[in-house]
Each structure stands twice: as structure tokens, then as C-alpha cells.
Design a protein around this motif. Sequence first.
Motif, mmCIF file in Angstrom:
data_model
loop_
_atom_site.group_PDB
_atom_site.id
_atom_site.type_symbol
_atom_site.label_atom_id
_atom_site.label_comp_id
_atom_site.label_asym_id
_atom_site.label_seq_id
_atom_site.Cartn_x
_atom_site.Cartn_y
_atom_site.Cartn_z
ATOM 1 N N GLY A 58 0.811 -1.213 0.000
ATOM 2 C CA GLY A 58 0.000 0.000 0.000
ATOM 3 C C GLY A 58 0.844 1.264 0.000
ATOM 4 O O GLY A 58 0.477 2.273 -0.612
ATOM 5 N N SER A 59 1.992 1.214 0.662
ATOM 6 C CA SER A 59 2.877 2.380 0.703
ATOM 7 C C SER A 59 3.617 2.597 -0.615
ATOM 8 O O SER A 59 4.229 3.648 -0.816
ATOM 9 C CB SER A 59 3.885 2.234 1.845
ATOM 10 O OG SER A 59 4.792 1.175 1.595
ATOM 11 N N LEU A 60 3.584 1.609 -1.504
ATOM 12 C CA LEU A 60 4.267 1.707 -2.797
ATOM 13 C C LEU A 60 3.324 2.106 -3.923
ATOM 14 O O LEU A 60 3.673 1.972 -5.101
ATOM 15 C CB LEU A 60 4.935 0.366 -3.136
ATOM 16 C CG LEU A 60 6.048 -0.107 -2.196
ATOM 17 C CD1 LEU A 60 6.587 -1.458 -2.644
ATOM 18 C CD2 LEU A 60 7.174 0.905 -2.125
ATOM 19 N N GLU A 61 2.150 2.591 -3.593
ATOM 20 C CA GLU A 61 1.152 2.951 -4.603
ATOM 21 C C GLU A 61 1.722 3.922 -5.632
ATOM 22 O O GLU A 61 1.547 3.750 -6.849
ATOM 23 C CB GLU A 61 -0.063 3.572 -3.913
ATOM 24 C CG GLU A 61 -1.145 4.089 -4.841
ATOM 25 C CD GLU A 61 -1.886 2.981 -5.563
ATOM 26 O OE1 GLU A 61 -2.391 3.235 -6.673
ATOM 27 O OE2 GLU A 61 -1.938 1.865 -5.023
ATOM 28 N N GLY A 62 2.419 4.941 -5.178
ATOM 29 C CA GLY A 62 2.983 5.921 -6.108
ATOM 30 C C GLY A 62 4.058 5.331 -6.999
ATOM 31 O O GLY A 62 4.129 5.654 -8.197
ATOM 32 N N ALA A 63 4.888 4.444 -6.442
ATOM 33 C CA ALA A 63 5.938 3.806 -7.243
ATOM 34 C C ALA A 63 5.333 2.912 -8.317
ATOM 35 O O ALA A 63 5.827 2.867 -9.452
ATOM 36 C CB ALA A 63 6.863 2.998 -6.338
ATOM 37 N N PHE A 64 4.263 2.201 -7.996
ATOM 38 C CA PHE A 64 3.599 1.357 -8.990
ATOM 39 C C PHE A 64 2.957 2.200 -10.089
ATOM 40 O O PHE A 64 3.052 1.879 -11.269
ATOM 41 C CB PHE A 64 2.532 0.487 -8.320
ATOM 42 C CG PHE A 64 3.085 -0.592 -7.438
ATOM 43 C CD1 PHE A 64 4.232 -1.286 -7.794
ATOM 44 C CD2 PHE A 64 2.472 -0.922 -6.237
ATOM 45 C CE1 PHE A 64 4.748 -2.289 -6.986
ATOM 46 C CE2 PHE A 64 2.976 -1.921 -5.420
ATOM 47 C CZ PHE A 64 4.115 -2.603 -5.798
ATOM 48 N N ALA A 65 2.286 3.284 -9.696
ATOM 49 C CA ALA A 65 1.587 4.119 -10.670
ATOM 50 C C ALA A 65 2.549 4.709 -11.694
ATOM 51 O O ALA A 65 2.196 4.877 -12.867
ATOM 52 C CB ALA A 65 0.835 5.232 -9.946
ATOM 53 N N ALA A 66 3.785 5.005 -11.280
ATOM 54 C CA ALA A 66 4.764 5.601 -12.183
ATOM 55 C C ALA A 66 5.249 4.626 -13.243
ATOM 56 O O ALA A 66 5.795 5.043 -14.272
ATOM 57 C CB ALA A 66 5.955 6.128 -11.386
ATOM 58 N N LEU A 67 5.038 3.332 -13.047
ATOM 59 C CA LEU A 67 5.536 2.323 -13.983
ATOM 60 C C LEU A 67 4.569 2.013 -15.111
ATOM 61 O O LEU A 67 4.951 1.391 -16.099
ATOM 62 C CB LEU A 67 5.845 1.020 -13.229
ATOM 63 C CG LEU A 67 6.941 1.067 -12.169
ATOM 64 C CD1 LEU A 67 7.057 -0.284 -11.479
ATOM 65 C CD2 LEU A 67 8.281 1.450 -12.785
ATOM 66 N N TYR A 68 3.311 2.445 -14.966
ATOM 67 C CA TYR A 68 2.284 2.025 -15.920
ATOM 68 C C TYR A 68 1.650 3.228 -16.609
ATOM 69 O O TYR A 68 1.493 4.303 -16.018
ATOM 70 C CB TYR A 68 1.196 1.217 -15.203
ATOM 71 C CG TYR A 68 1.668 -0.113 -14.673
ATOM 72 C CD1 TYR A 68 1.524 -1.283 -15.391
ATOM 73 C CD2 TYR A 68 2.292 -0.195 -13.418
ATOM 74 C CE1 TYR A 68 1.973 -2.497 -14.901
ATOM 75 C CE2 TYR A 68 2.749 -1.400 -12.917
ATOM 76 C CZ TYR A 68 2.579 -2.552 -13.668
ATOM 77 O OH TYR A 68 3.022 -3.755 -13.181
ATOM 78 N N SER A 69 1.248 3.008 -17.852
ATOM 79 C CA SER A 69 0.523 4.025 -18.606
ATOM 80 C C SER A 69 -0.939 4.055 -18.143
ATOM 81 O O SER A 69 -1.511 3.009 -17.810
ATOM 82 C CB SER A 69 0.588 3.706 -20.104
ATOM 83 O OG SER A 69 -0.300 4.530 -20.835
ATOM 84 N N PRO A 70 -1.559 5.234 -18.136
ATOM 85 C CA PRO A 70 -2.967 5.310 -17.706
ATOM 86 C C PRO A 70 -3.944 4.745 -18.736
ATOM 87 O O PRO A 70 -5.135 4.592 -18.447
ATOM 88 C CB PRO A 70 -3.188 6.809 -17.508
ATOM 89 C CG PRO A 70 -2.181 7.460 -18.406
ATOM 90 C CD PRO A 70 -0.989 6.560 -18.417
ATOM 91 N N ILE A 71 -3.474 4.437 -19.934
ATOM 92 C CA ILE A 71 -4.347 3.894 -20.981
ATOM 93 C C ILE A 71 -3.806 2.545 -21.440
ATOM 94 O O ILE A 71 -2.660 2.200 -21.170
ATOM 95 C CB ILE A 71 -4.445 4.861 -22.182
ATOM 96 C CG1 ILE A 71 -3.053 5.117 -22.776
ATOM 97 C CG2 ILE A 71 -5.108 6.166 -21.773
ATOM 98 C CD1 ILE A 71 -3.082 5.955 -24.047
#
Length: 367
Positions: free
Chosen positions: A39-52
Amino acid sequence: MRGDDVRTGELFSYVDLEDRVRRGHPLRAIRLIVNEALGSLEGAFAALYSPIGRPSIAPEKLLRAMLLQAFYSIRSERLLMERLEYDLLFRWFVGIGIDDAAWNHSVFSKNRDRLLEGDIAAKFLSAILAQTKVKALLSTDHFSVDGTLIEAWASMKSIKPKDGPKDGSGEPAAAGGGRNAEADFHGDRRSNKTHASTTDPEARLYKKGKGKEAKLCFMGHGLMENRHGLLVDACLTQADGHAERVAALHMIEPRADRPHAITLGADKAYDTEDFVNELRSMKVTPHVTQNANGRRSAIDGRTTRHRGYVVSLRIRKRIEEAFGWIKTIAGQDKTKFRGRDRVGWAFTLTAAAYNLVRLPKLLAVST
């Protein structure tokens, strides 16, 4: 596009996975720690993936599956996916529903490789140690360091002269006789300066000591806190005679910035004048085993006269327990990956897995 970390419940099935896992199962306590770290890595995960785009396998599920691979000594992604197909405990821990299909092993491997880009393994280890209940278990004053060899996923027959004939791609040309041709290495002198593996060029020839055979290896390094023997840092380097000491300085330096001195225990391979002086300049007391092998030790009476020196030498051996688990249970004795980055990622993740195995009992005693 990043997939959702959502598990379906009883929508199409009468079987609820939550009820099939007994309340006292060790994985329940581990999963709570893992989920808080993820849960604390949410931002790190989001940076790895495209929103589409098409949703991928959720990175949280990828990491939980890889932890199971370490916990249960599963040697390949293919076998892991097979186990995930029929094992309800595995499905519950990873977070997939009873009616969901397991992933294809090649799809799993492709999605896993994306996590290499964000140095997620190191961040995951840090996220576990940063939890308040875990942080209370850690010593901030006394540490131990050591290194261990990780055999590369490459055959000795893959070693070719660097200045030998090249093929069309610029790589050393393979000898005739097929992929596994007969080879006579007797009298053939090979070194890292003149030869390299065509399978994993970043692996290096290294041997543990005199009379031992040389192998293609990497070198894994761990930093352990001395209170409960948990790994607080891990990294991997190419194997050479200076790697252990360089890695030790790199791992202890962020922890040396405090008003009082800290201690670092190590074996006699670290007993060199430059390493000991570098530690002292950082206000780190070098509790290094004296190397009395025909030369003068860099450790003198100002260190050995203290009772804490003897205690550190006794406790520092516990880091071998961590390396033993990582190499035998988690399967890192001979890596299944190629390249320093990929091998290092796997080594750091298994260091986190080692901590997770030990934390439930330690937390139960401390509460």
C-alpha cells in the motif's frame, strides 16, 4: 495499463477463499505485513504504468506470487502458475478468486520484468522495515555485514576469448559441434581480463579460496541489524576481491550519520587498513575479525579491548543464516536470471522474503 489488485469473492462460487485458510496459518500474519508495504508503494507502482491500454497483471499480485515462489522453493514460473491453478492457499495469498484463471507463465514473466524498471524490490524491503511495529524490532547502533557467491545462469562452456572470432552480431563465434560441444579445458588459462561468458557477459569467474574451482558468479551482499538478525539492506555486485568491502561501505554509510558511533561486525576478509580507516572516518567502530594469516591486522587494542567486540563477533555469524535461507529455500544458490540488474533484483526480493518469514514470530513475542 496497470491492473487492479481486486479479488472476486463468492460471486460465481460457493467457495470463499477467506474461510478455507485457517485462522492461525503463518501466511495470514505475513500477508498483513506485505499488504501494508504494498500500500505504501502505490505511487511507485503508478509511475511504472501508462494510464491507458489493456490492464496488466496487478503489480501487487506479481510480488505476492514471487514471494510464494521463495517461501515454497518453487524453481520456475511455469511451476508457480501450475501451483496457482489448483492451490487455494496460493490463490488466497496472491489475491485471485476461486473462478479466475491462473496466468500464462510467459505473460507472468513479461509483466514481472516491468518491476525491474522501478527498483521495486529495494523499495519493498524498505517499506517492510519502515512499518512502526517492525521498526521497533531493529537495532540502529549495531550491524553486521557479509557477502556470498551467487552462481550465474551460464555454463563454463560459454566462456570465450574476448579477442576471438566474432559472428555476424559482433558476439564471439560459437565453436562447432552444436550448443553443447565437447571441450577440453586442460591447460587453458582463462581470466576475466581475456575471457567472458557469451550467455551472461556480466558474470565473472571467481573462486572461494585456494584449491577451489572457479565458477561464473555474482556476489550478493547483506547488512544485518544485530538485535534480531533481520536484513536491513541487500545488494548485488560483480564478483571480485574488493566487492565485499565496497558494498559494505555503501550500505553502512546512510546509517553512519548520527551523533554517536555505531558498530559494524564482519569476518577477516574485511580486515584491511583502507576499509578499517574508512569506517573510522565515518564514526563506525570496525568490529572486524582479526586476520592473523602472516600479516599485521588493521584491528588493534583500541577495538579488541572492549567487551562489545567479542559480542559482535559472535552475533555477526547469524548473517549466514539469512544467506543459507536465501540460497537453499529461496533458490538463489544458482540464479535463474541473467544480467546483474535482474539477478540483483531477485536477490533483494528474497532478502525481503527472509525477513517476512521471521517477522510473525518476532512480532508475536514483542506484543
